[in-house]
Design an enzyme around this catalytic site. Structure first.
Site, PDB file in Angstrom:
ATOM      1  CE  LYS A   1      29.459  60.612  80.395  1.00  0.00           C
ATOM      2  NZ  LYS A   1      28.949  59.598  81.418  1.00  0.00           N
TER       3      LYS A   1
ATOM      4  N   GLY B   1      32.297  48.340  80.063  1.00  0.00           N
ATOM      5  CA  GLY B   1      32.148  47.868  78.788  1.00  0.00           C
ATOM      6  C   GLY B   1      30.737  47.799  77.902  1.00  0.00           C
TER       7      GLY B   1
END
Length: 207
Positions: free
Chosen positions: A161, A60
């Site tokens: 990413k 998170g």
């Protein structure tokens, strides 16, 4: 069972890591928060009131950063295969992103409202065998791009990413075909030995 030297090395590196210490001090769930904070400081991809999708969200860290910036008038849909403790005003969908049913649940949660930004910190479980890990990582990137293409508003942005290796150049070209501007980012908080980089695509051209 005694810990291996490799795991002992990892533990020492982890607990000596200044970003791990900062995360504990600042109340972030992971050091990954600082990667997004660095990109935000440079590129201002997050703004109050935005609608954002966060892929690979657990535990998170990125969702914490995002929710604080977009505020209570923004909307954040987060997803991960792992459990994630709830964050106020964040819609979380747990499941395997490569599963069509989970993909459909994410689309359903987004609804008809166009998305301003898709962010992804997803990575497969790494085996250490690059020939196996790289295709799995690129597959996740392909799925994230597919989702972005379906839900982003014209002019929207995409941050993901990605790992240098086979398939990177082809993927980079694919993204360039759909966005006005594509840049690479390597935050200081990304470990030097990691092959990870972040691809930032801005100005979605629409379907």
């Amino acid at each position: 069972m005694a810990r291996s030297k490799t795991s002992q090395r990892w533990l020492k590196e982890h607990f000596d890591d200044p970003y791990v210490k900062m995360a504990q001090k600042d109340g972030y769930r992971s050091r990954a928060s600082y990667k997004l904070l660095e990109i935000q400081e440079k590129d201002r991809i997050l703004r109050p009131g935005m609608t954002v999708v966060d892929l690979g969200a657990a535990p998170g860290g990125w969702s914490q950063v995002t929710s604080r910036v977009i505020g209570d008038k923004g909307r954040l849909i987060a997803s991960d295969i792992l459990e994630m403790d709830s964050i106020p005003d964040v819609t979380f969908i747990q499941g395997d992103f490569t599963d069509d049913a989970v993909f459909a649940r994410i689309l359903e949660a987004i609804g008809e409202n166009p998305v301003d930004l898709v962010i992804s910190d997803m990575a497969p479980n790494m085996s250490g065998v690059r020939a196996a890990d790289q295709p799995r990582a690129m597959y996740l990137c392909e799925l994230a791009l597919d989702l972005a293409g379906r839900v982003l508003r014209p002019g929207g942005d995409f941050l993901i990413k990605i790992f240098q290796g086979e398939g990177f150049d082809t993927y980079h070209r694919q993204v360039r075909d759909s966005f006005d501007k594509v840049q690479m980012r390597k935050p200081l908080s990304s470990r030097d030995r990691s092959r990870e980089q972040y691809l930032l695509a801005r100005g979605f051209r629409g379907v």
